[in-house]
Write an enzyme that holds these catalytic residues in place. Structure first.
Site, short mmCIF file in Angstrom:
data_model
loop_
_atom_site.label_atom_id
_atom_site.label_comp_id
_atom_site.label_asym_id
_atom_site.label_seq_id
_atom_site.Cartn_x
_atom_site.Cartn_y
_atom_site.Cartn_z
N ASN A 40 0.87 -1.17 0.00
CA ASN A 40 0.00 0.00 0.00
C ASN A 40 0.91 1.23 0.00
O ASN A 40 1.51 1.56 1.02
CB ASN A 40 -0.87 -0.04 1.26
CG ASN A 40 -1.70 1.21 1.45
OD1 ASN A 40 -1.79 2.04 0.54
ND2 ASN A 40 -2.29 1.36 2.62
N LYS A 92 0.15 4.28 -0.25
CA LYS A 92 -0.47 5.47 0.36
C LYS A 92 -0.21 6.70 -0.54
O LYS A 92 -0.17 6.55 -1.75
CB LYS A 92 0.03 5.66 1.80
CG LYS A 92 -0.10 4.37 2.62
CD LYS A 92 0.08 4.55 4.09
CE LYS A 92 -0.06 3.19 4.78
NZ LYS A 92 -0.01 3.30 6.22
N HIS A 104 -9.51 0.99 4.94
CA HIS A 104 -8.20 1.18 5.58
C HIS A 104 -8.37 2.11 6.79
O HIS A 104 -9.17 3.04 6.76
CB HIS A 104 -7.21 1.77 4.58
CG HIS A 104 -5.81 1.79 5.14
ND1 HIS A 104 -5.38 2.78 5.97
CD2 HIS A 104 -4.80 0.89 5.03
CE1 HIS A 104 -4.12 2.50 6.34
NE2 HIS A 104 -3.76 1.36 5.79
N GLU A 117 -6.72 4.52 7.88
CA GLU A 117 -6.55 5.96 7.64
C GLU A 117 -7.83 6.56 7.08
O GLU A 117 -8.15 7.72 7.32
CB GLU A 117 -5.33 6.20 6.73
CG GLU A 117 -4.04 6.01 7.54
CD GLU A 117 -2.87 5.43 6.79
OE1 GLU A 117 -2.83 5.49 5.55
OE2 GLU A 117 -1.97 4.88 7.47
N GLU A 148 -5.34 -5.00 10.62
CA GLU A 148 -4.32 -3.96 10.82
C GLU A 148 -4.61 -3.21 12.11
O GLU A 148 -5.42 -2.26 12.11
CB GLU A 148 -4.32 -2.98 9.64
CG GLU A 148 -4.00 -3.62 8.31
CD GLU A 148 -3.44 -2.59 7.34
OE1 GLU A 148 -2.33 -2.80 6.85
OE2 GLU A 148 -4.10 -1.58 7.09
N GLY A 152 2.47 2.26 10.78
CA GLY A 152 3.41 3.36 10.61
C GLY A 152 4.10 3.78 11.89
O GLY A 152 4.72 4.84 11.94
N SER A 161 3.44 -2.10 10.36
CA SER A 161 4.90 -2.15 10.53
C SER A 161 5.51 -3.50 10.17
O SER A 161 6.43 -3.98 10.86
CB SER A 161 5.29 -1.72 11.96
OG SER A 161 4.86 -0.39 12.20
P1 PGA Z 1 2.90 0.30 7.63
O1 PGA Z 1 1.44 0.49 6.99
O2 PGA Z 1 3.47 -0.99 7.06
O3 PGA Z 1 3.68 1.51 7.19
O4 PGA Z 1 2.72 0.22 9.11
C1 PGA Z 1 0.56 -0.60 6.81
C2 PGA Z 1 -0.75 -0.15 6.22
O5 PGA Z 1 -1.24 0.93 6.61
O6 PGA Z 1 -1.32 -0.82 5.35
#
Ligand code: PGA
Length: 253
Positions: free
Chosen positions: A9, A11, A95, A97, A167, A173, A213
């Protein structure tokens, strides 16, 4: 046996040149290793360029989001049909976010999932609890609510095109990863819920990805868990070396 899926992803990252370069490098890599499904989700505006770069490779292409109505006065939104025409076979929905920064509700995400499946796309439905919800002992209740609302319009016939990503919001992140026990237990719980919602065949066949992460050094351990069928990778999907290392970890477990 469920085939592993490693999804990147991106983003709101990459410029056009970086997107094409990253996609081309993955396309070359995936010629060599066919054991794992590899998917990338670039920003909307690079989708067509990335589709060209991975054309004739096995790399799968997803959008990071979509709007569920087919067309109309929805300023700033992109329909599932448009994404399909641009080359996407997949879409990521729900997601964290989008749930937390854009305040998308469980109901809206359910409508998007139903529309995505109706459009013949494959859908990655994301679910996950916040730190406060985990500390309050609400993890399973939150996962149940998000999963069931997300699947409200998903008929059993469409479940072959469904992937669920767990997640935990506190791990995205942040450099904090769920322990293997936390990931495995959430995945086993979700699989059980899927069996209740549909049947045990659907539950057994559906892939559950862990996200939050994921890095080359924790990927194998996570994906070795019996109910972890792959990874949804953010930060580490933006560099060829780290993303390829995660794909190789998936192939090796
Ligand atoms: P990250 O993001 O690997 O940077 O923690 C995962 C995601 O949001 O899909």
């Amino acid at each position: 046996m469920r085939r592993k899926l490693v999804a990147g992803n991106w983003k709101m990252n990459t410029d056009r040149g970086e997107a094409v370069e990253l996609a081309s490098a993955l396309a070359r890599h995936c010629e060599a290793s066919g054991d794992v499904d590899v998917l990338i989700a670039p920003p909307f505006v690079w989708i067509e360029a990335v589709a060209t770069a991975i054309d004739s490779s096995a790399v799968l292409l997803a959008a990071q989001n979509a709007w569920h109505e087919p067309s109309g006065a929805f300023t700033g939104e992109v329909s599932l049909e448009m994404l399909k025409e641009a080359g996407c076979g997949w879409v990521i929905l729900g997601h964290s976010e989008r749930r937390h920064l854009l305040e998308e509700s469980d109901e809206l995400i359910g409508e998007k999932v139903a529309a995505g499946l109706a459009e013949d796309l494959s859908v990655i439905l994301c679910v996950g609890e916040t730190r406060a919800q985990r500390e309050a002992g609400e993890t399973e209740a939150v996962l149940d609510r998000q999963l069931l609302a997300g699947l409200v319009g998903c008929e059993v016939e469409s479940t072959s095109r469904l992937v669920v990503a767990y997640e935990p919001v506190w791990a995205i992140g942040t450099g904090l990863t769920a322990s293997t026990d936390q990931a495995e237990s959430a995945h086993a719980h979700l699989r059980n819920q899927l069996a209740n919602r549909y049947n045990s065949e659907v539950a057994e066949a559906t892939r559950f990805l862990y996200g939050g992460s994921v890095k080359p050094d924790n990927a194998s351990e996570l994906m070795r868990q019996p109910n972890v069928d792959g990874a949804l990778v953010g930060g580490a999907s933006l560099a060829v070396d780290s993303f390829v290392a995660i794909i190789e970890a998936a192939a090796g477990v």
